[in-house]
Design an enzyme around this catalytic site. Sequence first.
Site, PDB file in Angstrom:
ATOM      1  NE  ARG A   1     -15.262  86.903  30.786  1.00  0.00           N
ATOM      2  CZ  ARG A   1     -16.405  87.405  30.345  1.00  0.00           C
ATOM      3  NH1 ARG A   1     -17.302  86.590  29.808  1.00  0.00           N
ATOM      4  NH2 ARG A   1     -16.661  88.686  30.438  1.00  0.00           N
TER       5      ARG A   1
ATOM      6  CE  LYS B   1       6.414  80.730  34.447  1.00  0.00           C
ATOM      7  NZ  LYS B   1       7.797  81.175  34.713  1.00  0.00           N
TER       8      LYS B   1
ATOM      9  CD  GLU C   1      15.117  75.985  28.652  1.00  0.00           C
ATOM     10  OE1 GLU C   1      15.098  75.582  29.835  1.00  0.00           O
ATOM     11  OE2 GLU C   1      14.923  77.166  28.336  1.00  0.00           O
TER      12      GLU C   1
ATOM     13  CE  LYS D   1       8.165  74.182  32.672  1.00  0.00           C
ATOM     14  NZ  LYS D   1       8.331  74.905  31.391  1.00  0.00           N
TER      15      LYS D   1
ATOM     16  CD  GLU E   1       8.139  82.079  38.339  1.00  0.00           C
ATOM     17  OE1 GLU E   1       8.972  82.993  38.354  1.00  0.00           O
ATOM     18  OE2 GLU E   1       7.834  81.444  37.303  1.00  0.00           O
TER      19      GLU E   1
ATOM     20  NE  ARG F   1       6.073  77.448  36.087  1.00  0.00           N
ATOM     21  CZ  ARG F   1       5.003  77.178  35.347  1.00  0.00           C
ATOM     22  NH1 ARG F   1       3.831  77.015  35.926  1.00  0.00           N
ATOM     23  NH2 ARG F   1       5.116  77.065  34.030  1.00  0.00           N
TER      24      ARG F   1
ATOM     25  CG  ASN G   1      12.601  81.711  35.705  1.00  0.00           C
ATOM     26  OD1 ASN G   1      12.201  81.481  34.571  1.00  0.00           O
ATOM     27  ND2 ASN G   1      11.800  82.059  36.693  1.00  0.00           N
TER      28      ASN G   1
ATOM     29  CG  HIS H   1      15.553  81.163  31.717  1.00  0.00           C
ATOM     30  ND1 HIS H   1      16.284  80.017  31.931  1.00  0.00           N
ATOM     31  CD2 HIS H   1      14.639  80.852  30.762  1.00  0.00           C
ATOM     32  CE1 HIS H   1      15.818  79.054  31.149  1.00  0.00           C
ATOM     33  NE2 HIS H   1      14.827  79.533  30.434  1.00  0.00           N
TER      34      HIS H   1
ATOM     35  CG  HIS I   1      14.416  86.128  29.518  1.00  0.00           C
ATOM     36  ND1 HIS I   1      13.473  85.923  30.502  1.00  0.00           N
ATOM     37  CD2 HIS I   1      14.340  85.052  28.703  1.00  0.00           C
ATOM     38  CE1 HIS I   1      12.855  84.779  30.286  1.00  0.00           C
ATOM     39  NE2 HIS I   1      13.355  84.233  29.208  1.00  0.00           N
TER      40      HIS I   1
ATOM     41  CG  HIS J   1      14.786  80.728  24.945  1.00  0.00           C
ATOM     42  ND1 HIS J   1      14.873  81.795  25.808  1.00  0.00           N
ATOM     43  CD2 HIS J   1      14.423  79.656  25.711  1.00  0.00           C
ATOM     44  CE1 HIS J   1      14.569  81.407  27.035  1.00  0.00           C
ATOM     45  NE2 HIS J   1      14.292  80.114  26.999  1.00  0.00           N
TER      46      HIS J   1
END
Length: 560
Positions: free
Chosen positions: A310, A332, A374, A416, A426, A433, A437, A440, A444, A458
């Site tokens: 956990r 993330k 980026e 960021k 987000e 946030r 993207n 993106h 993606h 990427h």
Amino acid sequence: MTRNSPEAAETPALPLHLADRSIVLVGIMGAGKTAVGKRLAGNLGLPFVDTDHEVEAAAGFSVSEIFERFGEAAFRDVERRVIRRLLDGPRVVLATGGGAFMDAETRGVIRGRGLSIWIRAPLALLLKRVAGRTHRPLLMSGDPGTILQGLMKLRHPIYAEADIVIDSRDESVDSMASRLAETVASHEPPLRVPVALAAGGYDVVIGAGLLARAGALLAPVLPQRRAVVVTDRAVAGLHLPALLAGLETAGFATTQIVVEPGEGSKSVETWSSVVDQLLDQGVERRTAVIALGGGVVGDLTGFAAAATMRGLPFVQVPTTLLAQVDSSVGGKTGINTRQGKNLIGAFYQPRIVLADTDTLATLPPRELRAGYAEIVKTGLIGDAAFYDWCEQNGAGVVSGDRALQARAVQTACAFKAAVVGDDEREEKPNDGRALLNLGHTFAHALEAEVGYGQGLLHGEAVAVGLGLAFGLSAKLGHCAPDLRARVEAHLASVGLPSELSMLNRRFSAAALVGHMRKDKKMRDGALHFVLVRGIGQAFTSRDVPNDAVTELLREAGCDA
């Protein structure tokens, strides 16, 4: 107060970061802290203070008498208060007792208000210097060599947390003091970007040589000096030995887990294997998990750390430009499925991020360029001045200019960090946030269509996606049409693909839109895009017509 007066001779200027900091010398008895400290203070034009003398003055007893009458605990308490008082005052060169830096509270005070320097000396030199001396209480209970060996084993891992480590030699005091003064004058501390969150936060530490200093930087923020390093086979050959050596210096016990390089490792199968290996190695809830590598390793390891027991303490040590400026910051984590990218994962923040810019020198040019996408994205979202800087300096960043790379990493991380601090998970209905993207949704979809791997990196997909995002914004009337050409021209100038046609393959508009509909940014069945009103003026939109997206893709060369 036991001080020597600064010498009248011309003294070297101290670096700006030492404008309000004292210099604190730490090390085993006999390392030469007092003798060298006095000469160093003269060289730098600062007063010299010996904490043992200050403790004796405060207590009214010699150090030996305090130990004998009241015990070591009482001595350390007085010593701690004296050091705090001294560091609250004007700048000095401060020589501490051998055990002072062992106290966690004292280390915290020194870390916050001084520049700590460990004078590291070998056993033979220490024995030579302490021979025949009777004022060392810890040496009066047995064989000095055996006692010193025990102290070195106990204390060296803690001394390693000092800001600077310099080895003492069998040389004159003048020679040692000169070397130390030069080291102080040339010292450049790593940059720190704080990530402030509701439940605390952490620092992104940026600079050269951080792998060698990893143990010193991690020890203050981790609950245990035990860690499992997760990396991939390619990075292991390049950087794992340096990281392990840096951790060992500060007394960390380590084991390793090595996965295959590439996006294919962000799978349920590899994630399950990493979790099993963590458990097989008998990790405890205080055992840290360190991700050493690019975005794939960081995402995979972070999710494994989040799920195991956990939640295990997690550290990011990104070795690619893309990971340093983006994926390692913000918490993330996740893995891919056949339905899409990062669809299984968790928000799980690291305890610290170490971005060693030396690792960027080992990257292939293509990887550097991919990471640069980026960086450009940062300026396009919300910092027009930084985008102008990118247009002027982008070629230098991708060609390996260390100073420009450090500036780019710092700026991108700071941007960021501010966005993440305002919307960690987000959850804002607009902007927040989700602005990160930009480009993106297209990227993606392209990655899902091409397949995750070396066919399309990427950052390359993001570069194409940025141009398409500006194109869609212009088509919907949000920004001037010529901005798309400006952005695409800059991306192409540093060697990135900036248009679909540069990927040298055919795409179907219907297939790409189909991938977009599986994107985790979908809300209430509607496509969710980040659009722009200009350079540095991004915003989120949930009312983009499907026909406009399809038409844009067809115009970019896609089949129906």
